[in-house]
Design an enzyme around this catalytic site. Sequence first.
Site, PDB file in Angstrom:
ATOM      1  N   ASN A  11       0.862  -1.188   0.000  1.00 45.31           N
ATOM      2  CA  ASN A  11       0.000   0.000   0.000  1.00 45.31           C
ATOM      3  C   ASN A  11       0.894   1.233   0.000  1.00 45.31           C
ATOM      4  OD1 ASN A  11      -1.831   2.029   0.508  1.00 45.31           O
ATOM      5  ND2 ASN A  11      -2.343   1.344   2.599  1.00 45.31           N
ATOM      6  N   LYS A  13       0.093   4.219  -0.318  1.00 39.47           N
ATOM      7  CA  LYS A  13      -0.572   5.396   0.274  1.00 39.47           C
ATOM      8  C   LYS A  13      -0.376   6.612  -0.645  1.00 39.47           C
ATOM      9  CE  LYS A  13      -0.067   3.243   4.740  1.00 39.47           C
ATOM     10  NZ  LYS A  13       0.036   3.369   6.186  1.00 39.47           N
ATOM     11  N   HIS A  99      -9.512   1.086   5.259  1.00 39.03           N
ATOM     12  CA  HIS A  99      -8.172   1.263   5.825  1.00 39.03           C
ATOM     13  C   HIS A  99      -8.258   2.236   7.012  1.00 39.03           C
ATOM     14  CE1 HIS A  99      -4.040   2.539   6.344  1.00 39.03           C
ATOM     15  NE2 HIS A  99      -3.721   1.372   5.831  1.00 39.03           N
ATOM     16  N   GLU A 101      -6.562   4.667   7.943  1.00 36.20           N
ATOM     17  CA  GLU A 101      -6.425   6.109   7.658  1.00 36.20           C
ATOM     18  C   GLU A 101      -7.719   6.671   7.088  1.00 36.20           C
ATOM     19  OE1 GLU A 101      -2.808   5.464   5.504  1.00 36.20           O
ATOM     20  OE2 GLU A 101      -1.909   4.937   7.430  1.00 36.20           O
ATOM     21  N   GLU A 171      -5.198  -4.820  11.181  1.00 40.47           N
ATOM     22  CA  GLU A 171      -4.166  -3.789  11.300  1.00 40.47           C
ATOM     23  C   GLU A 171      -4.413  -2.975  12.558  1.00 40.47           C
ATOM     24  OE1 GLU A 171      -2.347  -2.717   7.315  1.00 40.47           O
ATOM     25  OE2 GLU A 171      -4.247  -1.657   7.364  1.00 40.47           O
ATOM     26  N   GLY A 177       2.539   2.490  10.751  1.00 36.69           N
ATOM     27  CA  GLY A 177       3.463   3.594  10.498  1.00 36.69           C
ATOM     28  C   GLY A 177       4.196   4.052  11.746  1.00 36.69           C
ATOM     29  N   SER A 217       3.578  -1.852  10.558  1.00 31.94           N
ATOM     30  CA  SER A 217       5.037  -1.883  10.742  1.00 31.94           C
ATOM     31  C   SER A 217       5.654  -3.238  10.418  1.00 31.94           C
ATOM     32  CB  SER A 217       5.414  -1.440  12.168  1.00 31.94           C
ATOM     33  OG  SER A 217       5.007  -0.108  12.368  1.00 31.94           O
TER      34      SER A 217
END
Length: 262
Positions: A11, A13, A99, A101, A171, A177, A217
Amino acid sequence: MTQRKPIVGGNWKMNTNRGVASELSRGVVDGLLHTDGVETVLFPPFPYLLLVRSILRDRGSSIKLGAQDAYPQPDGAFTGEVSIAMLKDCGVQIVLCGHSERRHVLGEKDEFINAKVRAVLEAGLECILCVGETLDERLAGHQDIVTTRQLKTALAEIPGDWLARLTIAYEPVWAIGTGKVATPDDAQAAHKQIREFVGHLYGGEIASRVRIQYGGSLKPGNAADLFAQDDIDGGLIGGASLSAGDFVTICKAAAASARARR
Ligand code: PGA
């Protein structure tokens, strides 16, 4: 034990530019030329989908093309949004839904994510549905309640036979991240609980076939330990997918873990 082929997604992003997207996709294709036993997907930003598709096609690669998001309506006055038909037209085979985010930065709710999952699967595409708890939710001991709620709502009105085209990505938000990775044991416990909940919704056979990726991560150094867990079927990779070498190493670790399970 049911054999599930691991799936690893990159991904990207809101990163890369035309040159980097091109170099990165060529690096991944070349790096995985002789690797089988893992399904690989690249999720470039929308403007580079056609570029990445042409690189994958030119090289006859089996790597799939993914989109980071989609809007559930077929067309109309939705400025800035991209429909599933448009993505299909650009060669997209698989779409990320929910996701973290999109949930936490852009405010998407479970019901809206359900509309996306339904529209993606109804269109005949594959879907990766992301779920996971925040740090506060984990500290409060609510990991299981949160992922169960996210799954229950996101999968509402999704018939069982569509689940063959669905992957779940666990996740934990606190691991995305941040460099903090769930321990293999914690990740395995969450994956097992998710698989059990899918079993509760759809029965044991579908649950044993559905793939559940870990994301957060994931790096070359921790991939093998995570992929060795029984209920972890690959990974969704953010930061490390921006290096072709690291991403290829992670894909190869997934293929090796699948071989070891046979
Ligand atoms: P990360 O991102 O690997 O950079 O933690 C994972 C993801 O957002 O899917």
